[in-house]
Design a protein around this motif. Structure first.
Motif, PDB file in Angstrom:
ATOM      1  N   ALA A  86       0.852  -1.196   0.000  1.00 26.15           N
ATOM      2  CA  ALA A  86       0.000   0.000   0.000  1.00 26.15           C
ATOM      3  C   ALA A  86       0.881   1.236   0.000  1.00 26.15           C
ATOM      4  CB  ALA A  86      -0.912   0.001   1.224  1.00 26.15           C
ATOM      5  N   THR A  87       0.407   2.287  -0.644  1.00 25.43           N
ATOM      6  CA  THR A  87       1.103   3.572  -0.593  1.00 25.43           C
ATOM      7  C   THR A  87       0.139   4.623  -0.046  1.00 25.43           C
ATOM      8  OG1 THR A  87       0.558   4.131  -2.883  1.00 25.43           O
ATOM      9  CG2 THR A  87       2.668   3.034  -2.490  1.00 25.43           C
ATOM     10  N   PHE A  88       0.713   5.568   0.687  1.00 27.59           N
ATOM     11  CA  PHE A  88      -0.060   6.606   1.355  1.00 27.59           C
ATOM     12  C   PHE A  88       0.580   7.961   1.125  1.00 27.59           C
ATOM     13  CE2 PHE A  88      -0.426   2.671   3.703  1.00 27.59           C
ATOM     14  CZ  PHE A  88      -1.778   2.571   3.979  1.00 27.59           C
ATOM     15  N   ASP A  89      -0.235   8.955   0.842  1.00 29.21           N
ATOM     16  CA  ASP A  89       0.227  10.337   0.827  1.00 29.21           C
ATOM     17  C   ASP A  89      -0.102  10.923   2.198  1.00 29.21           C
ATOM     18  OD1 ASP A  89       1.167  10.222  -1.740  1.00 29.21           O
ATOM     19  OD2 ASP A  89      -0.576  11.198  -2.636  1.00 29.21           O
ATOM     20  N   CYS A  90       0.894  11.546   2.823  1.00 27.69           N
ATOM     21  CA  CYS A  90       0.739  12.004   4.208  1.00 27.69           C
ATOM     22  C   CYS A  90       1.168  13.463   4.361  1.00 27.69           C
ATOM     23  CB  CYS A  90       1.587  11.148   5.140  1.00 27.69           C
ATOM     24  SG  CYS A  90       1.227   9.383   5.037  1.00 27.69           S
ATOM     25  N   PHE A  91       0.541  14.142   5.333  1.00 28.32           N
ATOM     26  CA  PHE A  91       0.783  15.558   5.591  1.00 28.32           C
ATOM     27  C   PHE A  91       0.746  15.812   7.090  1.00 28.32           C
ATOM     28  CE2 PHE A  91      -1.756  14.721   1.874  1.00 28.32           C
ATOM     29  CZ  PHE A  91      -1.094  15.376   0.861  1.00 28.32           C
ATOM     30  N   ILE A  92       1.580  16.719   7.565  1.00 26.38           N
ATOM     31  CA  ILE A  92       1.525  17.168   8.963  1.00 26.38           C
ATOM     32  C   ILE A  92       1.329  18.674   8.950  1.00 26.38           C
ATOM     33  CG2 ILE A  92       2.729  17.371  11.169  1.00 26.38           C
ATOM     34  CD1 ILE A  92       4.301  14.839  10.416  1.00 26.38           C
ATOM     35  N   GLU A  93       0.288  19.112   9.671  1.00 25.48           N
ATOM     36  CA  GLU A  93      -0.028  20.533   9.759  1.00 25.48           C
ATOM     37  C   GLU A  93      -0.006  20.979  11.212  1.00 25.48           C
ATOM     38  OE1 GLU A  93      -3.265  20.547   6.124  1.00 25.48           O
ATOM     39  OE2 GLU A  93      -3.942  20.163   8.180  1.00 25.48           O
ATOM     40  N   ASN A  94       0.366  22.227  11.427  1.00 21.93           N
ATOM     41  CA  ASN A  94       0.319  22.770  12.782  1.00 21.93           C
ATOM     42  C   ASN A  94      -1.120  23.127  13.137  1.00 21.93           C
ATOM     43  OD1 ASN A  94       0.076  25.045  11.119  1.00 21.93           O
ATOM     44  ND2 ASN A  94       1.171  26.350  12.539  1.00 21.93           N
ATOM     45  N   GLU A  95      -1.397  23.258  14.408  1.00 23.96           N
ATOM     46  CA  GLU A  95      -2.692  23.737  14.900  1.00 23.96           C
ATOM     47  C   GLU A  95      -2.406  24.999  15.714  1.00 23.96           C
ATOM     48  OE1 GLU A  95      -5.063  20.834  16.974  1.00 23.96           O
ATOM     49  OE2 GLU A  95      -4.752  19.332  15.424  1.00 23.96           O
ATOM     50  N   PRO A  96      -2.355  26.161  15.039  1.00 18.08           N
ATOM     51  CA  PRO A  96      -1.979  27.392  15.737  1.00 18.08           C
ATOM     52  C   PRO A  96      -2.987  27.772  16.821  1.00 18.08           C
ATOM     53  CG  PRO A  96      -2.514  27.836  13.427  1.00 18.08           C
ATOM     54  CD  PRO A  96      -2.654  26.366  13.647  1.00 18.08           C
ATOM     55  N   LYS A  97      -2.463  28.247  17.953  1.00 17.36           N
ATOM     56  CA  LYS A  97      -3.297  28.681  19.075  1.00 17.36           C
ATOM     57  C   LYS A  97      -3.717  30.140  18.926  1.00 17.36           C
ATOM     58  CE  LYS A  97      -0.071  26.865  21.860  1.00 17.36           C
ATOM     59  NZ  LYS A  97       0.736  26.742  23.044  1.00 17.36           N
ATOM     60  N   ASP A  98      -2.947  30.888  18.158  1.00 18.30           N
ATOM     61  CA  ASP A  98      -3.143  32.339  18.109  1.00 18.30           C
ATOM     62  C   ASP A  98      -3.999  32.818  16.942  1.00 18.30           C
ATOM     63  OD1 ASP A  98      -1.490  31.899  15.971  1.00 18.30           O
ATOM     64  OD2 ASP A  98       0.196  33.050  16.754  1.00 18.30           O
ATOM     65  N   GLY A  99      -4.647  31.912  16.229  1.00 16.49           N
ATOM     66  CA  GLY A  99      -5.487  32.312  15.110  1.00 16.49           C
ATOM     67  C   GLY A  99      -4.740  32.517  13.804  1.00 16.49           C
ATOM     68  N   SER A 100      -3.448  32.283  13.792  1.00 11.82           N
ATOM     69  CA  SER A 100      -2.695  32.422  12.546  1.00 11.82           C
ATOM     70  C   SER A 100      -3.035  31.252  11.613  1.00 11.82           C
ATOM     71  CB  SER A 100      -1.193  32.486  12.835  1.00 11.82           C
ATOM     72  OG  SER A 100      -0.770  31.326  13.502  1.00 11.82           O
ATOM     73  N   ASP A 101      -2.545  31.320  10.394  1.00 10.50           N
ATOM     74  CA  ASP A 101      -2.869  30.319   9.386  1.00 10.50           C
ATOM     75  C   ASP A 101      -2.244  28.963   9.694  1.00 10.50           C
ATOM     76  OD1 ASP A 101      -4.312  32.159   7.904  1.00 10.50           O
ATOM     77  OD2 ASP A 101      -2.598  32.697   6.642  1.00 10.50           O
ATOM     78  N   VAL A 102      -2.963  27.913   9.336  1.00  6.59           N
ATOM     79  CA  VAL A 102      -2.434  26.549   9.417  1.00  6.59           C
ATOM     80  C   VAL A 102      -1.355  26.415   8.347  1.00  6.59           C
ATOM     81  CG1 VAL A 102      -3.003  24.116   9.051  1.00  6.59           C
ATOM     82  CG2 VAL A 102      -4.594  25.592  10.288  1.00  6.59           C
ATOM     83  N   GLN A 103      -0.256  25.775   8.720  1.00  5.48           N
ATOM     84  CA  GLN A 103       0.834  25.561   7.777  1.00  5.48           C
ATOM     85  C   GLN A 103       1.101  24.072   7.636  1.00  5.48           C
ATOM     86  OE1 GLN A 103       3.930  27.763   9.772  1.00  5.48           O
ATOM     87  NE2 GLN A 103       3.671  29.487   8.374  1.00  5.48           N
ATOM     88  N   CYS A 104       1.343  23.643   6.409  1.00  9.95           N
ATOM     89  CA  CYS A 104       1.776  22.271   6.170  1.00  9.95           C
ATOM     90  C   CYS A 104       3.271  22.234   6.458  1.00  9.95           C
ATOM     91  CB  CYS A 104       1.481  21.851   4.741  1.00  9.95           C
ATOM     92  SG  CYS A 104       1.913  20.129   4.428  1.00  9.95           S
ATOM     93  N   LEU A 105       3.664  21.443   7.456  1.00  9.27           N
ATOM     94  CA  LEU A 105       5.057  21.412   7.892  1.00  9.27           C
ATOM     95  C   LEU A 105       5.848  20.226   7.352  1.00  9.27           C
ATOM     96  CD1 LEU A 105       4.545  22.508  11.590  1.00  9.27           C
ATOM     97  CD2 LEU A 105       5.236  23.914   9.644  1.00  9.27           C
ATOM     98  N   ALA A 106       5.146  19.172   6.922  1.00 10.37           N
ATOM     99  CA  ALA A 106       5.849  18.001   6.397  1.00 10.37           C
ATOM    100  C   ALA A 106       4.924  17.228   5.466  1.00 10.37           C
ATOM    101  CB  ALA A 106       6.327  17.102   7.529  1.00 10.37           C
ATOM    102  N   THR A 107       5.507  16.630   4.423  1.00 14.79           N
ATOM    103  CA  THR A 107       4.770  15.779   3.493  1.00 14.79           C
ATOM    104  C   THR A 107       5.641  14.571   3.156  1.00 14.79           C
ATOM    105  OG1 THR A 107       5.638  16.925   1.548  1.00 14.79           O
ATOM    106  CG2 THR A 107       3.536  17.720   2.436  1.00 14.79           C
ATOM    107  N   ALA A 108       4.983  13.481   2.787  1.00 14.49           N
ATOM    108  CA  ALA A 108       5.713  12.283   2.352  1.00 14.49           C
ATOM    109  C   ALA A 108       4.753  11.323   1.680  1.00 14.49           C
ATOM    110  CB  ALA A 108       6.382  11.584   3.530  1.00 14.49           C
ATOM    111  N   SER A 109       5.321  10.437   0.898  1.00 13.91           N
ATOM    112  CA  SER A 109       4.598   9.306   0.342  1.00 13.91           C
ATOM    113  C   SER A 109       5.232   8.057   0.950  1.00 13.91           C
ATOM    114  CB  SER A 109       4.726   9.287  -1.186  1.00 13.91           C
ATOM    115  OG  SER A 109       4.056   8.165  -1.710  1.00 13.91           O
ATOM    116  N   LEU A 110       4.430   7.271   1.683  1.00 17.01           N
ATOM    117  CA  LEU A 110       4.932   6.075   2.361  1.00 17.01           C
ATOM    118  C   LEU A 110       4.568   4.816   1.585  1.00 17.01           C
ATOM    119  CD1 LEU A 110       3.864   6.746   6.076  1.00 17.01           C
ATOM    120  CD2 LEU A 110       5.924   7.521   4.889  1.00 17.01           C
ATOM    121  N   SER A 111       5.490   3.865   1.544  1.00 15.20           N
ATOM    122  CA  SER A 111       5.230   2.541   0.988  1.00 15.20           C
ATOM    123  C   SER A 111       5.251   1.546   2.136  1.00 15.20           C
ATOM    124  CB  SER A 111       6.301   2.150  -0.029  1.00 15.20           C
ATOM    125  OG  SER A 111       6.267   3.055  -1.128  1.00 15.20           O
ATOM    126  N   VAL A 112       4.160   0.778   2.251  1.00 15.65           N
ATOM    127  CA  VAL A 112       4.002  -0.141   3.380  1.00 15.65           C
ATOM    128  C   VAL A 112       3.725  -1.545   2.860  1.00 15.65           C
ATOM    129  CG1 VAL A 112       2.596  -0.672   5.419  1.00 15.65           C
ATOM    130  CG2 VAL A 112       3.117   1.709   4.843  1.00 15.65           C
TER     131      VAL A 112
END
Length: 151
Positions: A120-146
Motif C-alpha cells: 500500500a502507498t499513502f500520501d501524508c501531511f503534517i499541519e500545525n494547529e496554531p493557538k493564536d489564530g494564525s494560518d495553518v501551515q503544512c510542515l511536512a509531506t511524504a509518500s509512504l510505501s508499506v
C-alpha cells in the motif's frame, strides 16, 4: 496529563502501538482509505528535546501510525485479514522545519494505491494547529510505501 487521558482509547482498538512508542494521541477521523490524527508535542513526548521540540524526522512515524489507523479500521470492518505493516520506504519526505515545536499537530493520510493485499502507498501531511489564530501551515509531506504481511 495522565497516561489514561493522554491517548484516545480508539487508538488502542485500531493499532498495536503502545506507550512509549505510541506517538499519536487522538483519532480525528478514519475511513477505509483515509485517516487523521492529532499529536501533542510537549515534555512528555518521546524524542522531545528541551528548547527545541521533537525532531522533524520523527514525523515519518507520526505518518506511519496515522496510516496504520486505516488498516485497523479496515480490519474492524472485516475488509482485511490480520496483518503486520512494515514501512518499506518513503519518497519525497519534505519538511519545512527542523523540529516540531511544542503544540498540537494534525497528521493526515490517504491511501493512494493498493497492490493486491501486500503493498500500500499513502500520501501524508503534517499541519500545525496554531493557538493564536494564525494560518495553518503544512510542515511536512511524504509518500509512504508499506508492506502488509499476514499474521
Amino acid at each position: 496529563m495522565s497516561q489514561e487521558t493522554r491517548f484516545d482509547s480508539r487508538l488502542f482498538e485500531l493499532i498495536p502501538h503502545r506507550p512509549p512508542m505510541l506517538l499519536i494521541n487522538e483519532v480525528l477521523d478514519v475511513t477505509e482509505t483515509s485517516s487523521a490524527s492529532r499529536t501533542y508535542v510537549d515534555e512528555e513526548s518521546p524524542f522531545f528535546e528541551a528548547e527545541k521540540g521533537v525532531p522533524a524526522w520523527i514525523g515519518l512515524e507520526y505518518m506511519g501510525q496515522t496510516a496504520a489507523l486505516i488498516a485497523g479500521h479496515q480490519l474492524a470492518l472485516g475488509k482485511v485479514t490480520p496483518h503486520l505493516g512494515f514501512l518499506l520506504g518513503t519518497r519525497s519526505f519534505k519538511t519545512h522545519c527542523d523540529y516540531f515545536a511544542p503544540g498540537k499537530y494534525t497528521v493526515r493520510c490517504e491511501e493512494k494505491a493498493l497492490v493486491g493485499d501486500g503493498l500500500a502507498t499513502f500520501d501524508c501531511f503534517i499541519e500545525n494547529e496554531p493557538k493564536d489564530g494564525s494560518d495553518v501551515q503544512c510542515l511536512a509531506t511524504a509518500s509512504l510505501s508499506v508492506f502488509r504481511r499476514p499474521v
